[in-house]
Scaffold this motif. Structure first.
Motif, mmCIF file in Angstrom:
data_model
loop_
_atom_site.group_PDB
_atom_site.id
_atom_site.type_symbol
_atom_site.label_atom_id
_atom_site.label_comp_id
_atom_site.label_asym_id
_atom_site.label_seq_id
_atom_site.Cartn_x
_atom_site.Cartn_y
_atom_site.Cartn_z
ATOM 1 N N LYS B 112 0.825 -1.195 0.000
ATOM 2 C CA LYS B 112 0.000 0.000 0.000
ATOM 3 C C LYS B 112 0.866 1.254 0.000
ATOM 4 O O LYS B 112 0.597 2.212 -0.729
ATOM 5 C CB LYS B 112 -0.912 -0.021 1.243
ATOM 6 C CG LYS B 112 -2.176 0.740 1.071
ATOM 7 C CD LYS B 112 -3.127 0.535 2.250
ATOM 8 C CE LYS B 112 -2.787 1.473 3.383
ATOM 9 N NZ LYS B 112 -3.817 1.432 4.454
ATOM 10 N N MET B 115 2.558 1.765 -3.336
ATOM 11 C CA MET B 115 1.567 2.295 -4.279
ATOM 12 C C MET B 115 1.360 3.780 -4.037
ATOM 13 O O MET B 115 1.215 4.567 -4.965
ATOM 14 C CB MET B 115 0.251 1.533 -4.130
ATOM 15 C CG MET B 115 -0.857 2.060 -5.028
ATOM 16 S SD MET B 115 -2.220 0.888 -5.248
ATOM 17 C CE MET B 115 -2.917 0.878 -3.607
ATOM 18 N N LYS B 116 1.354 4.163 -2.771
ATOM 19 C CA LYS B 116 1.217 5.590 -2.448
ATOM 20 C C LYS B 116 2.373 6.382 -3.062
ATOM 21 O O LYS B 116 2.185 7.484 -3.589
ATOM 22 C CB LYS B 116 1.175 5.773 -0.922
ATOM 23 C CG LYS B 116 0.823 7.163 -0.475
ATOM 24 C CD LYS B 116 0.564 7.221 1.036
ATOM 25 C CE LYS B 116 0.136 8.630 1.429
ATOM 26 N NZ LYS B 116 -0.407 8.689 2.795
ATOM 27 N N PHE B 119 1.677 6.836 -6.715
ATOM 28 C CA PHE B 119 0.722 7.943 -6.913
ATOM 29 C C PHE B 119 1.413 9.299 -6.741
ATOM 30 O O PHE B 119 1.244 10.211 -7.544
ATOM 31 C CB PHE B 119 -0.433 7.859 -5.908
ATOM 32 C CG PHE B 119 -1.329 6.669 -6.091
ATOM 33 C CD1 PHE B 119 -1.470 6.056 -7.328
ATOM 34 C CD2 PHE B 119 -2.053 6.163 -5.021
ATOM 35 C CE1 PHE B 119 -2.308 4.962 -7.508
ATOM 36 C CE2 PHE B 119 -2.887 5.073 -5.184
ATOM 37 C CZ PHE B 119 -3.015 4.469 -6.421
ATOM 38 N N ASN B 120 2.176 9.420 -5.662
ATOM 39 C CA ASN B 120 2.849 10.686 -5.365
ATOM 40 C C ASN B 120 3.762 11.121 -6.503
ATOM 41 O O ASN B 120 3.838 12.302 -6.830
ATOM 42 C CB ASN B 120 3.711 10.572 -4.101
ATOM 43 C CG ASN B 120 2.875 10.511 -2.836
ATOM 44 O OD1 ASN B 120 1.651 10.639 -2.898
ATOM 45 N ND2 ASN B 120 3.502 10.280 -1.698
ATOM 46 N N GLU B 123 1.693 12.587 -9.197
ATOM 47 C CA GLU B 123 1.131 13.859 -8.761
ATOM 48 C C GLU B 123 2.181 14.958 -8.755
ATOM 49 O O GLU B 123 1.924 16.075 -9.212
ATOM 50 C CB GLU B 123 0.536 13.692 -7.368
ATOM 51 C CG GLU B 123 -0.933 14.067 -7.337
ATOM 52 C CD GLU B 123 -1.535 13.816 -5.983
ATOM 53 O OE1 GLU B 123 -2.331 12.884 -5.910
ATOM 54 O OE2 GLU B 123 -1.223 14.536 -5.020
ATOM 55 N N ASN B 126 2.727 16.348 -11.893
ATOM 56 C CA ASN B 126 1.487 16.846 -12.480
ATOM 57 C C ASN B 126 0.996 15.965 -13.632
ATOM 58 O O ASN B 126 0.515 16.436 -14.641
ATOM 59 C CB ASN B 126 1.674 18.306 -12.941
ATOM 60 C CG ASN B 126 0.357 19.062 -12.892
ATOM 61 O OD1 ASN B 126 -0.558 18.660 -12.167
ATOM 62 N ND2 ASN B 126 0.240 20.124 -13.655
ATOM 63 N N LYS B 127 1.127 14.682 -13.440
ATOM 64 C CA LYS B 127 0.627 13.703 -14.410
ATOM 65 C C LYS B 127 -0.433 12.831 -13.724
ATOM 66 O O LYS B 127 -0.519 12.797 -12.502
ATOM 67 C CB LYS B 127 1.769 12.795 -14.880
ATOM 68 C CG LYS B 127 2.776 13.515 -15.779
ATOM 69 C CD LYS B 127 3.852 12.548 -16.229
ATOM 70 C CE LYS B 127 4.909 13.263 -17.070
ATOM 71 N NZ LYS B 127 4.388 13.870 -18.320
ATOM 72 N N VAL B 128 -1.220 12.148 -14.547
ATOM 73 C CA VAL B 128 -2.251 11.278 -13.985
ATOM 74 C C VAL B 128 -1.974 9.834 -14.385
ATOM 75 O O VAL B 128 -1.767 9.543 -15.561
ATOM 76 C CB VAL B 128 -3.650 11.716 -14.475
ATOM 77 C CG1 VAL B 128 -4.714 10.747 -13.981
ATOM 78 C CG2 VAL B 128 -3.963 13.125 -13.985
ATOM 79 N N PHE B 129 -1.961 8.953 -13.395
ATOM 80 C CA PHE B 129 -1.782 7.529 -13.696
ATOM 81 C C PHE B 129 -3.106 6.981 -14.223
ATOM 82 O O PHE B 129 -4.133 7.621 -14.091
ATOM 83 C CB PHE B 129 -1.335 6.780 -12.441
ATOM 84 C CG PHE B 129 -2.251 6.981 -11.275
ATOM 85 C CD1 PHE B 129 -2.081 8.049 -10.410
ATOM 86 C CD2 PHE B 129 -3.326 6.122 -11.043
ATOM 87 C CE1 PHE B 129 -2.937 8.255 -9.341
ATOM 88 C CE2 PHE B 129 -4.181 6.320 -9.972
ATOM 89 C CZ PHE B 129 -3.983 7.397 -9.137
ATOM 90 N N LYS B 130 -3.042 5.791 -14.817
ATOM 91 C CA LYS B 130 -4.260 5.184 -15.341
ATOM 92 C C LYS B 130 -4.665 3.993 -14.462
ATOM 93 O O LYS B 130 -3.867 3.086 -14.235
ATOM 94 C CB LYS B 130 -4.025 4.690 -16.762
ATOM 95 C CG LYS B 130 -3.775 5.798 -17.778
ATOM 96 C CD LYS B 130 -4.088 5.283 -19.184
ATOM 97 C CE LYS B 130 -3.903 6.367 -20.232
ATOM 98 N NZ LYS B 130 -2.471 6.626 -20.539
ATOM 99 N N SER B 131 -5.902 4.010 -14.003
ATOM 100 C CA SER B 131 -6.382 2.935 -13.130
ATOM 101 C C SER B 131 -6.171 1.556 -13.743
ATOM 102 O O SER B 131 -5.819 0.600 -13.055
ATOM 103 C CB SER B 131 -7.875 3.111 -12.854
ATOM 104 O OG SER B 131 -8.082 4.227 -12.051
ATOM 105 N N GLU B 132 -6.388 1.467 -15.054
ATOM 106 C CA GLU B 132 -6.305 0.132 -15.671
ATOM 107 C C GLU B 132 -4.867 -0.373 -15.798
ATOM 108 O O GLU B 132 -4.652 -1.535 -16.170
ATOM 109 C CB GLU B 132 -7.027 0.110 -17.027
ATOM 110 C CG GLU B 132 -6.453 1.055 -18.070
ATOM 111 C CD GLU B 132 -7.090 2.446 -18.039
ATOM 112 O OE1 GLU B 132 -7.503 2.900 -16.951
ATOM 113 O OE2 GLU B 132 -7.165 3.088 -19.115
ATOM 114 N N ILE B 134 -2.921 -0.482 -13.144
ATOM 115 C CA ILE B 134 -2.529 -0.898 -11.797
ATOM 116 C C ILE B 134 -3.018 -2.321 -11.547
ATOM 117 O O ILE B 134 -4.217 -2.598 -11.627
ATOM 118 C CB ILE B 134 -3.094 0.071 -10.750
ATOM 119 C CG1 ILE B 134 -2.526 1.468 -11.023
ATOM 120 C CG2 ILE B 134 -2.762 -0.394 -9.337
ATOM 121 C CD1 ILE B 134 -2.995 2.526 -10.069
ATOM 122 N N THR B 136 -3.204 -5.281 -8.837
ATOM 123 C CA THR B 136 -3.031 -5.566 -7.412
ATOM 124 C C THR B 136 -3.288 -7.043 -7.162
ATOM 125 O O THR B 136 -4.210 -7.624 -7.704
ATOM 126 C CB THR B 136 -4.010 -4.741 -6.563
ATOM 127 O OG1 THR B 136 -5.347 -5.087 -6.915
ATOM 128 C CG2 THR B 136 -3.817 -3.250 -6.783
#
Lengths: 251, 251
Positions: B112, B115-116, B119-120, B123, B126-132, B134, B136
């Motif tokens: 976890k 993964m944080k 994400f960080n 962020e 200033n980019k966005v990851f794609k849920s698909e 990831i 787990t």
């Protein structure tokens, strides 16, 4: 909100990731100015986390209320859930209960924090809780776990004299079931809820619980979003205090 | 340890709560003086938490290493897992990768936190990851999730040019499978591991990864227990730093 020239869109995720995704897509497409979210199953991996990240990237203020997604650093306004669980448990310990069961929700962050409060209360009193007295459920297993608890009490498989419930709804369900099976509340079993919902104040219930200032929380959340939109500065997070509300479900 | 007149008991839980319970009971019965524990499935509810509470009540020093049980406030010595995930991801972003997959473990706290960090890193850039992108897995679903990732890459169901793996073991498995199916590392897919294990240094692997000072951690853990026993004062927790180790699995 309306006074300030904003309108409100309300959407429900049914604690379900697919519904949550639909809501988030809809909101992004409608060009909303700010978002207040109550996380869905905050203690399991949420495949929609990237959407929240997208709000942040677009500088749309986003506030989480009640629970939190720990993986993201979203600002939050929430009740102090550790304190809530601690107060509920400590109250029973102070009343002389030794064998105190816990029924808690395990797929959300609040359930985990309230359980932490339960642990802390025992530890601070230098007592040890019993693993077999802890009943954990998730959204899907809720009813079967509650019924299992009731069955264990009735069949005397556990000897608990008191139980801390994740919230008043759980407490209400448990009390009704136990009473129907001849277990008197609070004489045979003391029950404490958490969150002071309408269920706790019904004439035939009168449940001891912890306060949950929902209206204050809602007001603060709305102000947080307005202030963040208007100042362009992300307002600070806040943890709201809670206290015990004594009624008659505890001996 | 031996120099100080102590002997060592080592027990393995196989990441399984029933085995963990047996170990803890055995240790309590043998009157051990201190305990170093690497938590089992730290991000799901652990029915053995009361045993840890019992150690604390009996004033037996107990230290958790690597992962933590968040519900208990156990002292810990651990790698900075957020930083590890952040470094691995940031390294790929800096190399120009945009579509970066993540394979992480979801039933432990380290997964976890890493993964944080992933994400960080997005962020902060200033980019966005794609849920698909990831993936787990938990202890039980590990192989099926890894094989699913490989299949998605081979069938071009995802367009990722790089992947951050929970640890080197996962990275090793992925690399071998991908190569067998004609995906060249790092030309077609860049791979980063985490924890600099022996697997990362095999001649045909040479994996870019994050450092994991295991020996230092072990030494610090042993000293923590000795010092806590001998001073009677619980020593402070510690988060160990990590850095990226560049090898040749990234283009």
């Amino acid at each position: 909100m309306r006074e300030n020239g904003y309108s409100l869109i309300l959407a429900s995720t049914n604690n379900n990731h697919a519904d949550e995704r639909q809501c988030l897509e809809m909101m992004l497409n409608q060009g909303i100015k700010g978002l207040i979210v109550e996380p869905t199953k905050s203690n399991v991996y949420n495949p929609n986390l990237s959407y929240y990240s997208l709000f942040k990237q677009r500088n749309i203020p986003i506030l989480s209320i009640n629970a939190q997604y720990e993986e993201l650093n979203l600002p939050y306004i929430a009740i102090d859930d550790i304190k809530s669980g601690h107060l509920a448990t400590k109250y029973l310990i102070d009343k002389g209960h030794e064998d105190i069961a816990l029924i808690t929700k395990i797929d959300d962050n609040q359930g985990k924090l309230r359980m932490k409060g339960y642990f802390n209360a025992f530890e601070n009193c230098n007592k040890v809780f019993k693993s077999e007295y802890i009943y954990t459920y998730d959204t899907e297993s809720k009813l079967s776990v509650l019924d299992q608890f009731v069955e264990h009490v009735v069949s005397k498989q556990i000897q608990a004299s008191a139980v801390v419930c994740y919230n008043d709804q759980i407490a209400y369900y448990i009390m009704k079931k136990l009473e129907k099976l001849g277990i008197a509340i609070p004489n045979d079993m003391s029950v404490v809820g958490e969150d002071n919902s309408v269920l706790s104040k019904l004439e035939d219930v009168d449940l001891t619980t912890t306060s949950h200032p929902q209206e204050l929380l809602g007001e603060k959340a709305a102000n947080w979003v307005l202030n963040t939109i208007e100042t362009g500065k992300v307002q600070p997070s806040e943890l709201l205090d809670t206290y015990i509300i004594e009624r008659s479900s505890v001996k």
